[in-house]
Enzyme design. Structure first.
Site, PDB file in Angstrom:
ATOM      1  N   ASP A 112       3.095  -1.377  -5.205  1.00  0.00           N
ATOM      2  CA  ASP A 112       2.417  -0.127  -4.888  1.00  0.00           C
ATOM      3  C   ASP A 112       1.662   0.498  -6.049  1.00  0.00           C
ATOM      4  OD1 ASP A 112       3.129   0.089  -2.122  1.00  0.00           O
ATOM      5  OD2 ASP A 112       5.178   0.515  -2.750  1.00  0.00           O
ATOM      6  N   ASP A 171       0.810  -4.046   4.133  1.00  0.00           N
ATOM      7  CA  ASP A 171       0.379  -2.938   3.278  1.00  0.00           C
ATOM      8  C   ASP A 171      -0.238  -3.427   1.963  1.00  0.00           C
ATOM      9  OD1 ASP A 171       2.802  -2.728   4.800  1.00  0.00           O
ATOM     10  OD2 ASP A 171       3.130  -0.704   4.076  1.00  0.00           O
TER      11      ASP A 171
END
Length: 485
Positions: A112, A171
């Site tokens: 992330d 993602d």
């Protein structure tokens, strides 16, 4: 300062395109709620909102630190508000919340980094060309690159998932933007190839023939697929779900992600993937243009809406329209924005300081506000305004005398040195060894103010510590670098 929609509608709407009638309401509301969040956080830039409490509507105090995957979205929203308004107050808030995230560039246990760093420092750099932000972006890209496995050809998403060996989640497409952007900016073929390999692997294994997507694909150490499943959609182990699931936010990541990848690669297979993913999303949208959190959720009691999925898709569809000129994508994105701006999904009549309500974190946790729904909602609005050629305030880059850490460092043979000059004048950039002996003069000439880079080739030099020194207009900056052979 809200934009007058009457002026916008007289500009360049696509043929058969529809206007976003609620634009002024949306901007005024967003500005009000961002101010409300600042007040709720006591103007403390070490607090980064993630999701609201379903009970109170306030930002969840247990998820406010820079280590959350969502920590870059609020500062990104502040940068977007600065871009829209040109108000220096928004710039100052954006700088404060962004700079608190610098250490997040080296968080190495998940994928992330892009969400944390590119949404914050990346948006700040695009507006201000601040070279210290650029340095953080390079560190973030290096951190993300270190999670790449060449045998599998992908970046490992999570270290903590004990039910998987090498999980790659849909993602992860979003965080490739940091790698592609960095590769393009510094002309780094290795970073580009890593991002491209991951994108191809995801295209092969995450997408189904009908354009829907899996959430997670788990790989063996040799690169074979072990299983495909979901944890945030209709969880494969939950009663009534089974193996079939189309997590709405994951589908949104695919729409946005493959469109973004096409922007950097110009490879038609990614454009076609974006089109297939978008067509599936659009064909399965309900009348109000906001899906339940999983398109295939079979249990009515947990069919909560996910405004975040629609916000992400709206932004992605505007970019996809720019490549395809398919007005369906433009108009669907406008329809989504109108729905999100309505009382059904806007917090305009709520005490909550999120901009949007009715997002879903995972199965059974719906009806919350999230910083990422707000971020992509604002981004979609900006992309709409850009497509209809709205006038944005003129924001001048802040170019100061600055010397970046060389990249890579330590280095073998060659390394790039980045520097900025604040005003026109004589510029000298030189390399010295640890004794202070001049090794090489890289630059010695008059230059206008601006950002520059130069490649230092160390051929013929031994391993060791070296210093590079920048002199301009009676100012001097220096940094240390390490040559390893």
């Amino acid at each position: 300062m809200p934009i007058n929609p009457v002026e916008l509608y007289s500009q360049s709407l696509p043929q058969n395109g529809i206007p976003f009638h609620s634009l002024d309401i949306a901007l005024e509301h967003a500005e009000d709620k961002l101010n409300g969040t600042l007040l709720e956080l006591n103007y403390n830039p070490t607090l980064h909102p993630s999701e609201t409490s379903r009970e109170t509507g306030k930002w969840d105090t247990s998820k406010l630190d820079r280590y959350e995957w969502t920590s870059g979205f609020f500062s990104g929203s502040l940068w977007y508000m600065y871009k829209i308004t040109g108000d220096e107050n928004w710039k100052e808030f954006a700088e404060s919340w962004t700079e608190d995230l610098e250490d997040a560039a080296t968080i190495s246990y998940d994928h992330d980094t892009g969400f944390r760093i590119f949404n914050s420092f990346g948006n700040g750099y695009k507006l201000l060309k601040n070279r210290s932000y650029y340095s953080v972006l390079l560190r973030g890209a290096n951190t993300l690159s270190n999670r790449y496995n060449p045998t599998i050809g992908a970046i490992k998403s999570w270290d903590w998932l004990d039910t998987a060996n090498f999980p790659v989640i849909i993602d992860n497409l979003m965080n490739l933007e940091l790698l592609f952007w960095t590769a393009d900016t510094i002309e780094n073929e290795e970073l580009y190839n890593q991002a491209l390999s991951h994108a191809d692997l995801s295209l092969t294994h995450h997408m189904r023939d009908d354009g829907s997507t899996y959430h997670i694909v788990d790989f063996s150490d040799e690169g074979t697929v072990l299983k495909k499943f979901t944890t945030q959609g209709c969880n494969s182990t939950a009663p009534g779900c089974g193996d079939r699931s189309v997590w709405a936010r994951g589908q949104a990541w695919a729409v946005y992600g493959f469109t973004m990848i096409y922007r950097f690669t110009n490879e038609d297979r990614f454009l076609q993937a974006a089109i297939k993913a978008s067509d599936y999303f659009i064909e399965n949208l309900p009348e109000d243009r906001v899906p339940i959190y999983d398109f295939l959720e079979p249990v009515p009691s947990v069919r909560s809406k996910d405004a975040s999925a629609s916000a992400i898709v709206a932004s992605g569809l505007f970019e996809l329209y720019s490549y395809t000129k398919n007005v369906l994508y433009f108009n669907t994105a406008v329809d989504i924005l109108e729905s999100l701006t309505s009382d059904n999904y806007s917090t305009i009549n709520s005490d909550s300081n999120a901009i949007l309500k009715k997002s879903t974190i995972h199965r059974g946790k719906g009806n919350v506000g999230t910083s990422y729904a707000d971020y992509y909602y604002l981004e979609a609005i900006i992309r709409y305004m850009e497509l209809v050629q709205s006038d944005f305030p003129n924001i001048e880059p802040e170019i100061k005398l600055y010397l970046d850490q060389n990249y890579p460092n330590p280095f073998n043979n060659s390394t790039l040195i980045y520097y900025s000059t604040e005003q026109e004048g004589r510029v000298e950039l030189a390399i010295y060894d640890y004794t202070g002996r001049l090794v090489q003069t890289l630059v010695d000439r008059s230059l206008p103010s601006g950002n520059y880079n130069i490649l230092f080739n160390s051929s013929g030099l031994p391993s060791g510590i070296y210093f590079y020194v920048l002199r301009s207009n009676k100012q001097t900056l220096s940094k240390k670098m390490t040559l390893l052979k």
